[in-house]
Design a protein around this motif. Structure first.
Motif, PDB file in Angstrom:
ATOM      1  N   ASP A 296       0.837  -1.191   0.000  1.00 25.16           N
ATOM      2  CA  ASP A 296       0.000   0.000   0.000  1.00 25.16           C
ATOM      3  C   ASP A 296       0.881   1.254   0.000  1.00 25.16           C
ATOM      4  N   ASP A 297       0.267   2.414   0.158  1.00 24.61           N
ATOM      5  CA  ASP A 297       1.018   3.676   0.100  1.00 24.61           C
ATOM      6  C   ASP A 297       2.025   3.826   1.234  1.00 24.61           C
ATOM      7  N   LYS A 298       1.821   3.050   2.309  1.00 21.00           N
ATOM      8  CA  LYS A 298       2.727   3.128   3.461  1.00 21.00           C
ATOM      9  C   LYS A 298       3.781   2.025   3.441  1.00 21.00           C
ATOM     10  N   GLY A 299       3.795   1.257   2.365  1.00 22.44           N
ATOM     11  CA  GLY A 299       4.801   0.208   2.243  1.00 22.44           C
ATOM     12  C   GLY A 299       4.429  -1.089   2.935  1.00 22.44           C
ATOM     13  N   LYS A 300       3.195  -1.202   3.410  1.00 22.18           N
ATOM     14  CA  LYS A 300       2.761  -2.432   4.079  1.00 22.18           C
ATOM     15  C   LYS A 300       2.201  -3.416   3.051  1.00 22.18           C
TER      16      LYS A 300
END
Length: 219
Positions: free
Chosen positions: A87-91
């Motif tokens: 996702d956008d947070k790298g998760k």
């Protein structure tokens, strides 16, 4: 260094190895599938979905299903066009490689993934940006945990996902809002939807395919 040279695939021989479903046609033969013509659907959900037919495939276990037509061909190899993992947070968006994933592209070009390892349906847009995650909807107070084991979409961009733990199919709108259940579907796995928006459900335990009508006809 070893080299690999691909050879043309004989379609008939390939089908003999993995098996296919015969097209559904009007027939009165004892071993045929007798199906009446269907009206065009209105797009509205039926309060109580109707079973149209149950087909015995002759196989013990089936996990997936897709409609076959003359326009569809079998081929080998692939070209990677896009990788969607985070996702956008790298998760991570999905569970590990040990868990089965089922994927479908919606009419609005969203990519819908049923991830049984995470017990979620993950939907991203064409660019891989997360739109929503669906974690199930309680059928009853004693509902088992959500286990998405198949996914398909229809002409209205609705998302249908098989829940093999609760023997039902969840119907969502294109934005992830729960709409309806199709109940009493034993061990559903693979799903696909035809041009009439009838859903074909692969039963893993019995090797049968159930055809279900879930939309109202135009009156």
């Amino acid at each position: 260094m070893p080299t690999f040279c691909s050879k043309p695939i004989n379609g008939e021989h390939f089908h003999e190895m993995i098996g296919t479903l015969k097209p559904f046609v009007l027939t009165s033969h004892e071993n045929g599938y007798k199906m009446k013509s269907q009206e065009v659907s209105s797009g509205e959900l039926l309060d109580i979905p109707e079973t149209v037919s149950i087909v015995k495939t002759g196989y013990r276990h089936i996990r997936s299903i897709s409609l076959y037509s003359e326009e569809n061909i079998w081929t080998s190899g692939y070209i990677e066009k896009q990788t969607i993992q985070f996702d956008d947070k790298g998760k991570p968006l999905y569970s590990g490689n040990s868990a089965t994933k089922h994927i479908a592209e919606n009419k609005n070009h969203d990519i819908c993934v049923a991830d049984c390892g995470a017990s979620t349906v993950v939907v991203v847009d064409l660019n891989g940006k997360l739109r929503f995650i669906y974690s199930g909807y309680a059928l009853e107070s004693n509902t088992n945990h959500f286990l998405p084991s198949g996914i398909a979409t229809d002409s209205q961009s609705r998302i249908l996902t098989a829940d093999s733990n609760n023997h039902c199919i969840h119907i969502l709108d294109k934005d992830g809002l729960f709409l309806h259940f199709i109940k009493n579907i034993k061990s559903p796995h693979g799903l696909c939807v035809d041009k009439l928006d009838q859903i074909y459900v692969a039963n893993y335990l019995t090797g049968t395919v159930k055809i279900v009508k879930y939309l109202k006809d135009i009156t």
